[in-house]
Design an enzyme around this catalytic site. Structure first.
Site, short mmCIF file in Angstrom:
data_model
loop_
_atom_site.label_atom_id
_atom_site.label_comp_id
_atom_site.label_asym_id
_atom_site.label_seq_id
_atom_site.Cartn_x
_atom_site.Cartn_y
_atom_site.Cartn_z
N TYR A 193 14.17 54.98 1.85
CA TYR A 193 13.91 54.07 2.97
C TYR A 193 13.38 52.76 2.43
CZ TYR A 193 11.50 51.93 6.94
OH TYR A 193 11.09 51.04 7.89
N GLU B 131 15.89 46.50 7.92
CA GLU B 131 15.56 47.89 7.57
C GLU B 131 16.81 48.61 7.08
OE1 GLU B 131 12.92 50.98 9.96
OE2 GLU B 131 15.02 51.18 10.51
#
Ligand code: GDP
Ligand code: MN
Length: 383
Positions: A101, A190
């Site tokens: 992530y 993101e």
């Protein structure tokens, strides 16, 4: 402004961030053609402005083009949260070895961009933050100095990545992500998951990008990416008319002048046992035309059962606002009851004008709390 995954990936590509090859499709036939062109296994991905598409069944791995077409037929029209799927992104499938992530957001508290990285990718980041906060590595970037490669290495070492080649590849990607963030006036970039493929390649498998609305005047190509169909009609109308509008989930529509007053109006509605459906801020100089626009936007929201119009007259005169309200009611059919509270400059005059108009769905109250109680009661009666 939020972007679809495929739009975010288009921006990533411009900044040299590796992404998979893909095609946009809006019908099963287009999905079939896209999958044939790409060849081999493909992923069929719902394009909606919401996360958790995987869990909702909006992402499917297809072995061949025929299967891609039948998944496309399944996913198109599907509802993910409140969003109907109208577009698909067909992407060449990737052999995933590891899912990480990576995000870059604007940390308003620190007044700096903030990188977050964890090797526990693929799942919802809120989950990781709650379950194992130490696994989430944070590094701020000083916007005046810009990104430094050692900041990238700190993110990766902090998360326990040791492989030299992998580190090098991800640090290069991180540096480009910073350039993309700044270059696009983004407030969020993101990548979840950022994957390491079985052949060692690193790529952004997902992209969630939000761009600062105030930067859109100089980001014409990004502004043009907006999909008007992704927003409910009243939000579209608000944007066209330049009305500040925020959608919420209750049943009382709120109109006020000034952010502070609007915020306290939300509280007073809650205190009176109701829930705000939305709110509009008329701003400081609310003249009649602005009032008409705002009332039209607020009343177009199907969840609104009653409207609370809360004005504190300063520079804005209450008689001027009253004129706007009466004009709006003349121009457009507003079916919901409207409760008005005026205070400050020319409040009495404004109230007198409204009361003399003698309209069935329009009433005035002397205080904020009484007006809130009345609006909440009317909303409950109507639902
Ligand atoms: P989200 O659920 O909306 O966040 O959508 P993502 O784009 O993050 O996809 C969800 C999950 O689908 C990923 O975490 C992957 O596990 C899986 N996925 C997406 N693309 C591929 C792919 O090309 N190959 C494989 N094997 N899995 C994929
Ligand atoms: Mn994702």
């Amino acid at each position: 402004m939020d972007l679809y995954e495929y739009q975010g990936k288009e921006l990533f590509r411009r900044f040299g961030i590796p992404v998979g090859e893909g095609r946009l499709a809006t019908t099963p036939d287009e999905a079939l053609a896209a999958a044939l062109e790409l060849g081999g296994r493909v992923v069929v991905k719902a394009q909606v402005l919401a996360g958790g598409r995987g869990k909702a069944g909006g992402i499917k791995l297809a072995d061949n083009a025929e299967q891609a077409a039948s998944y496309a037929a399944e996913i198109l029209g599907m509802k993910i949260r409140t969003h109907v799927v109208r577009r698909l992104w067909i992407e060449r499938a990737c052999e995933i070895a590891r899912e990480y992530y990576l995000s870059l957001t604007l940390d308003r508290g620190a007044k700096k961009p903030l990188f977050m990285f964890t090797t526990e990718g693929g799942v919802e980041i809120e989950e990781v933050a709650a379950r194992s906060p130490e696994a989430l590595v944070r590094v701020h970037v000083d916007p005046l100095i810009g990104f430094q490669p050692n900041q990238g290495r700190r993110l990766l070492f902090g998360a326990g990545i040791e492989d030299a080649q992998e580190t090098q590849r991800i640090v290069a990607l991180i540096e480009r992500l910073y350039a993309a963030f700044v270059g696009c006036d983004a407030t969020l970039c993101e990548i979840n998951p950022l994957v390491v493929a079985t052949d060692g390649e690193v790529l952004a498998l997902d992209a969630k990008v939000s761009v600062d609305d105030n930067g859109l005047f100089r980001q014409e190509d990004i502004a043009a990416m907006r999909d008007p169909e992704a927003y409910p009609p009243e939000e579209r109308a608000a944007r066209e008319k330049g009305v500040t509008y925020v959608k919420l989930d209750g049943e009382v529509g709120i109109l006020g002048n000034g952010a502070g007053l609007v915020m306290s109006t939300l509280d007073v509605i809650a205190l009176a046992g109701g829930r705000p459906a939305n709110f509009c801020d008329l701003g400081g100089g609310g003249v009649a035309a602005g009032v008409v626009d705002a009332l039209e936007v607020i009343s177009a929201d199907p969840q609104v059962r009653a409207i609370f119009f809360n004005v504190f007259g300063g520079i804005t005169r209450c008689d001027e606002v009253a004129r706007g309200i009466l004009q709006a009611l003349e121009q457009t059919e507003i079916s919901q009851p409207i409760v008005v509270r005026f205070d400050g400059t020319n409040a009495e005059e404004g109230r007198r004008m409204l009361n003399e108009a003698g309209l069935a769905n329009l009433s005035t109250e002397p205080t904020m709390l009484e007006a809130a109680a009345s609006a909440v009661a009317l909303a409950k009666r109507a639902s």
